[in-house]
Enzyme design. Structure first.
Site, PDB file in Angstrom:
ATOM      1  N   TYR A 131     -10.271  14.576  -4.586  1.00  0.00           N
ATOM      2  CA  TYR A 131      -9.375  14.073  -5.629  1.00  0.00           C
ATOM      3  C   TYR A 131      -8.641  15.223  -6.309  1.00  0.00           C
ATOM      4  CZ  TYR A 131      -7.960  11.627  -9.935  1.00  0.00           C
ATOM      5  OH  TYR A 131      -7.249  11.112 -10.981  1.00  0.00           O
ATOM      6  N   ASP A 141       0.873  -1.174   0.000  1.00  0.00           N
ATOM      7  CA  ASP A 141       0.000   0.000   0.000  1.00  0.00           C
ATOM      8  C   ASP A 141       0.906   1.218   0.000  1.00  0.00           C
ATOM      9  OD1 ASP A 141      -1.685   2.137   0.544  1.00  0.00           O
ATOM     10  OD2 ASP A 141      -2.759   1.118   2.162  1.00  0.00           O
TER      11      ASP A 141
END
Length: 261
Positions: A157, A65
């Site tokens: 985002y 990750d």
């Protein structure tokens, strides 16, 4: 026998985050075709293994990750053990989740920053010592047209991708005299699984058909089509080569003219 012209990245080790599918896989394949050894990093072992199986001598897979510093450190150690120092880093891992600003809770906000921005920072920090020691390196950050303009309903985002571009510019200046270039590539809507998820989301929320939803995403592109992963990968490949040695700190749109800089 291979020549520098046909294999310009021979002897280079590249690491591609989010490298198992979509743009990341397209980039990884282009880098291998140019002669590089490539470590692909992602969170899905099966997807990574499927890519590695196509060219096991050129690819190496590592599960991590990018938002977890401990996992990133371990991933880079595995990459170095397989192919040596990392000289090319493609920060491609990312997520895009949409929500109106008043429905964007802190968890969503932090997730978008963690994967898209913090992951880029952590992997850049992990790769730079190798590049500095070699006196040569390429960092390409996968931003987005969302890093160059605003889009409704994806505030978290957009904020993260604007941050990626700011990080790109700052880091480019910091290492400009070290033989290292740092650039961002900013795709428009690209024909990947990530876009498919967005199309599904539009269908669920609006009742539009898949064809109509897909056409809606393509409509913002003056060429009237979605960007293809290979088109993005070719831009990345160029930035990794010697011909782009004087190009650094740039954010290059690949979007059919949607954004002009």
């Amino acid at each position: 026998m291979p020549t520098p012209l046909t294999h310009p990245l021979a002897g280079r080790h590249a690491l591609v985050t989010g490298g198992g599918s979509g743009i990341g896989a397209a980039v990884a394949r282009q880098l291998v075709a140019a002669g590089a050894k490539v470590t692909v990093m992602g969170r899905r072992q099966d997807v990574l293994d499927a890519l590695v199986a196509t060219l096991p001598d050129q690819f190496h897979a590592v599960v991590a990750d990018v938002a977890d510093a401990t996992q990133v450190t371990a991933a880079f150690a595995s990459a170095r053990n397989r192919f040596g120092p990392v000289q090319i880093l493609i920060n491609n891992a990312g997520q895009a989740t949409s929500a109106p600003i008043l429905k964007t809770d802190e968890a969503l906000w932090q997730q978008m920053l963690a994967v898209n921005l913090t992951g880029t920072f952590l992997c850049s920090q992990a790769a730079l010592p190798d590049m500095l020691q070699a006196g040569w390196g390429r960092v390409v950050n996968m931003a987005s047209t969302a890093g160059l303009t605003g889009y409704a309903y994806v505030s978290a985002y957009c904020a993260a991708k604007h941050g990626v571009i700011g990080l790109t510019r700052a880091l480019a200046l910091e290492v400009a005299k070290k033989g290292i270039t740092v650039n961002a590539v900013c795709p428009g809507y690209t024909d990947t699984d990530l876009l498919s998820d967005s199309i599904d989301n539009v269908m669920q929320k609006t009742g539009r058909s898949s064809v109509a939803a897909r056409a809606g995403f393509a409509a913002g592109n003056p060429q009237g089509q979605l960007v293809q992963p290979l088109e993005v990968a070719d831009t990345v490949l160029w930035l990794c080569g010697t011909g782009a040695s004087a190009v650094t700190g740039q954010s290059i749109p690949v979007c059919g003219g949607e954004i002009m800089s």
